[in-house]
Design a protein around this motif. Structure first.
Motif, PDB file in Angstrom:
ATOM      1  N   VAL A 213       0.423  -1.100  -0.296  1.00  0.00           N
ATOM      2  CA  VAL A 213      -0.293   0.273  -0.135  1.00  0.00           C
ATOM      3  C   VAL A 213       0.972   1.302   0.122  1.00  0.00           C
ATOM      4  O   VAL A 213       0.228   2.018  -0.314  1.00  0.00           O
ATOM      5  N   ILE A 216       2.514   1.578  -3.497  1.00  0.00           N
ATOM      6  CA  ILE A 216       0.972   2.464  -4.081  1.00  0.00           C
ATOM      7  C   ILE A 216       1.392   3.818  -3.700  1.00  0.00           C
ATOM      8  O   ILE A 216       0.802   4.645  -4.565  1.00  0.00           O
ATOM      9  N   LYS A 217       0.848   4.094  -2.827  1.00  0.00           N
ATOM     10  CA  LYS A 217       0.806   5.709  -2.369  1.00  0.00           C
ATOM     11  C   LYS A 217       1.883   7.018  -2.903  1.00  0.00           C
ATOM     12  O   LYS A 217       1.580   7.458  -4.053  1.00  0.00           O
ATOM     13  N   ILE A 224      -4.760  -0.931 -10.713  1.00  0.00           N
ATOM     14  CA  ILE A 224      -4.268  -1.131  -8.966  1.00  0.00           C
ATOM     15  C   ILE A 224      -4.755  -2.465 -10.051  1.00  0.00           C
ATOM     16  O   ILE A 224      -6.202  -2.636  -9.935  1.00  0.00           O
ATOM     17  N   ASN A 226      -5.192  -6.672  -8.514  1.00  0.00           N
ATOM     18  CA  ASN A 226      -5.374  -7.072  -7.590  1.00  0.00           C
ATOM     19  C   ASN A 226      -5.283  -8.698  -7.751  1.00  0.00           C
ATOM     20  O   ASN A 226      -6.484  -9.377  -8.491  1.00  0.00           O
ATOM     21  N   PHE A 237      -7.845  -4.475   1.016  1.00  0.00           N
ATOM     22  CA  PHE A 237      -8.588  -2.666   0.982  1.00  0.00           C
ATOM     23  C   PHE A 237      -9.397  -1.787   2.173  1.00  0.00           C
ATOM     24  O   PHE A 237      -8.978  -0.719   2.158  1.00  0.00           O
ATOM     25  N   LEU A 240      -6.149   0.231   1.850  1.00  0.00           N
ATOM     26  CA  LEU A 240      -6.391   1.684   0.944  1.00  0.00           C
ATOM     27  C   LEU A 240      -6.967   2.163   0.857  1.00  0.00           C
ATOM     28  O   LEU A 240      -6.343   3.401   1.418  1.00  0.00           O
ATOM     29  N   LYS A 241      -7.651   2.281   2.076  1.00  0.00           N
ATOM     30  CA  LYS A 241      -9.028   2.623   2.409  1.00  0.00           C
ATOM     31  C   LYS A 241      -8.295   3.956   3.599  1.00  0.00           C
ATOM     32  O   LYS A 241      -8.449   5.161   3.828  1.00  0.00           O
ATOM     33  N   ILE A 245      -6.859   5.938  -0.754  1.00  0.00           N
ATOM     34  CA  ILE A 245      -6.807   5.105  -1.988  1.00  0.00           C
ATOM     35  C   ILE A 245      -7.914   4.466  -2.341  1.00  0.00           C
ATOM     36  O   ILE A 245      -8.102   3.548  -1.732  1.00  0.00           O
ATOM     37  N   THR A 252      -9.352  -0.589  -8.657  1.00  0.00           N
ATOM     38  CA  THR A 252      -8.989  -1.978  -8.344  1.00  0.00           C
ATOM     39  C   THR A 252      -9.537  -2.725  -8.998  1.00  0.00           C
ATOM     40  O   THR A 252     -10.817  -2.470  -9.296  1.00  0.00           O
ATOM     41  N   ASN A 273     -15.172  -0.194  -7.673  1.00  0.00           N
ATOM     42  CA  ASN A 273     -13.790  -1.004  -7.928  1.00  0.00           C
ATOM     43  C   ASN A 273     -14.684  -1.647  -8.829  1.00  0.00           C
ATOM     44  O   ASN A 273     -15.680  -1.846  -9.159  1.00  0.00           O
TER      45      ASN A 273
END
Length: 417
Positions: A213, A216-217, A224, A226, A237, A240-241, A245, A252, A273
Motif C-alpha cells: 500500500v 501504491i501511494k 491497481i 489485484n 482494502f 488502501l482506505k 486510496i 482496483t 472498484n
C-alpha cells in the motif's frame, strides 16, 4: 446319484447362477455414484471455497431429485483441504483410493491444483476444477470450467488500458497464480506501451500489506491490478482506505474477488472498484434467475452467487451428461465423453473444448455497486475459445518460467515463507 436327477440339478444350478447375476446387476444399479468434493472449509481460503461447496451440492441435489444419473443417486463426500496444498494432495488420494470416488470436484488456488495434479496422473483419475487460473497447463486428468488467461486476465488489461489509464501497479498473493498472471500482464502492458509502476506480493493468508500500500501511494498508478486471494484481501482494502486510496482516485480491478467475498467487506469502501469474471449474479436471463432462486431457497435469501460457484454448479451437470452419454461411471469413459459437452449455464452457453478440456466462456467486466452486486460495464458478447498458453511467449519459455518459480520455492507451488 440317480441319473434322472442330474438335469434337475443342472437346471437348479443354472437358475441359481442367473439369479445371482441378476441380483448383482440390481445391486450395482442401485449403488450410488460416489464423488469427492475437495475444498477449503478452514483457513485463509475458506472465505471463498465454502460457497463453492454449497453450489456443487446444490447441483448434485437437483440431479438426484430428477432421478440421479443412470438411475443412480450421486453421493458426495466432502473433505476439507484446510487451505494447505499438501493436505489437498493427501485428501485427493484418500478420496480416490479409500472412498473409490469416480470424480473429484474441487481446488481453488493453483498451488492446490498443481499439487494434486500428480495424484490424478498417478491414478489416471479425474478432477473438475471450477476457478479462473493462470493457464500454462492442459492436464488430461483435469477439466477446467473456470477461465483461461485469454478469458479473464488478458481482456481485463485491454479494457483497463482503454478505459482507465496506462499506468499499472500489480499486487498479489505469493504463489503460482498471481506470479504467472502478472507475467502475462507485464507482457501485455509492454505490447500496449503502457507502464508497470510496481509489483508487490503478500504471503498467502498474510495480513502484512503495508509495504504494498505504501508503494501504491508513492507511485500513484492509474489502476491497481489485484491478484490477492483469500482473506488477505480484507486487510489490503482496509489499508488502501486508511491510506486515502479510494476507487474514485485509483480504482482496483480484482481477479479473485466476487460477490461472496464482498459479504465480508464494508461495501461502501468497495463501491466503484472492478472485477473481471465470466459470471456475475446480476446477469439478467431466465436461467440465472432460476439458479439464484434455487440457491437462496436452499441456503437462505441473504446468500449470493458468484463466478466460481456457478462454474462448480454447471461442472456437475456437464459431468452428469458425460456419464449419461457413456452409459457408465467408469473414469476413462467420463473423461472421454465430457469432451464436446455443452450446457445452458446461468452465464449462458458453455462448451468444453475437446482439444484442451477448458471451457468456452463469455468475458465480463463488473463495477461494484452499493448493494454488493456488480454492474456489468462490458462483455465479449459471445463465448471465447480458451487458450491456456498466451501467445506472448512460446510454450517452452512458459514452462521454463513455471519451473523457475517451483524450484525457487523449494519445490512448492507457493512461497512457503
Amino acid at each position: 446319484m440317480n441319473k434322472k436327477n442330474i438335469p434337475l440339478l443342472l437346471v437348479f444350478g443354472l437358475t441359481l447362477i442367473i439369479s445371482l447375476l441378476i441380483y448383482t446387476q440390481i445391486q450395482a444399479a442401485n449403488k450410488p455414484i460416489k464423488v469427492g468434493i475437495l475444498h477449503s472449509l478452514s483457513g485463509t481460503m475458506a472465505i471463498s471455497e465454502k460457497s463453492v461447496v454449497d453450489a456443487t451440492l446444490l447441483a448434485i441435489a437437483e440431479i438426484n431429485a430428477q432421478g440421479g444419473v443412470l438411475g443412480r443417486k450421486v453421493q458426495p463426500i466432502v473433505v476439507d483441504g484446510e487451505s494447505n496444498w499438501q493436505t489437498f494432495a493427501q485428501k485427493a488420494e484418500e478420496l480416490i483410493v479409500q472412498e473409490k470416488v469416480v470424480t473429484v470436484f474441487g481446488c481453488w488456488t493453483s498451488a492446490s491444483r498443481k499439487t494434486v495434479n500428480p495424484v490424478f496422473n498417478k491414478y489416471n483419475h479425474l478432477l473438475i476444477y471450477p476457478v479462473q487460473y493462470e493457464g500454462l497447463e492442459d492436464s488430461p486428468n483435469i477439466v477446467y470450467t473456470g477461465a483461461a488467461p485469454n478469458q479473464q486476465i488478458i481482456p481485463a488489461v485491454k479494457w483497463s488500458f482503454d478505459n482507465l489509464g496506462k499506468r499499472f501497479f500489480l499486487v498479489g498473493s505469493d504463489y503460482i497464480f498471481p506470479r504467472t498472471a502478472n507475467a502475462i500482464i507485464k507482457d501485455q502492458v509492454t505490447a500496449l506501451r503502457g507502464e508497470i509502476l510496481g509489483e508487490e506480493y503478500i504471503l498467502l493468508g498474510s495480513n502484512d500489506v503495508a509495504k504494498a500500500v505504501k508503494k501504491i501511494k508513492a507511485t500513484q498508478p492509474d489502476i491497481i491490478l489485484n491478484t490477492i486471494n483469500g482473506d488477505s484481501n480484507i486487510y489490503f482494502f482496509q489499508a488502501l482506505k486508511k491510506a486515502g486510496i479510494t476507487a474514485d482516485k485509483i480504482p482496483t480491478i480484482s481477479f479473485s474477488l466476487a460477490e461472496e467475498e464482498l459479504r465480508n467487506f464494508s461495501i461502501q469502501d468497495m463501491v466503484g472498484n472492478y472485477a473481471v469474471w465470466n459470471y456475475f449474479q446480476s446477469i439478467d436471463n431466465p436461467r440465472n434467475h432460476e439458479f439464484i432462486k434455487k440457491f437462496q431457497q436452499r441456503y437462505g435469501k441473504d446468500r449470493v452467487t458468484s463466478d466460481p460457484m456457478e462454474a462448480a454448479y454447471f461442472g456437475v451437470y456437464l459431468w452428469a451428461q458425460a456419464i449419461q452419454d457413456a452409459g457408465t461411471d467408469d473414469v476413462n469413459a467420463i473423461r472421454e465423453h465430457i469432451k464436446d459437452q455443452s450446457f445452458l449455464a446461468p452465464e449462458g452457453i458453455v462448451y468444453i473444448d475437446p482439444d484442451n478440456q477448458h471451457t468456452w466462456k463469455t468475458v465480463r467486466v463488473g463495477k461494484i455497486q452499493a448493494d454488493g452486486q456488480f454492474e456489468i460495464v462490458w462483455n465479449s458478447d459471445k463465448p471465447i475459445r480458451p487458450r491456456p498458453y498466451p501467445l506472448s511467449r512460446s510454450k517452452a519459455k512458459w514452462e521454463t518460467f513455471l519451473k523457475s518459480l517451483y524450484q525457487g520455492w523449494n519445490n512448492n507451488w507457493a512461497n512457503p515463507g
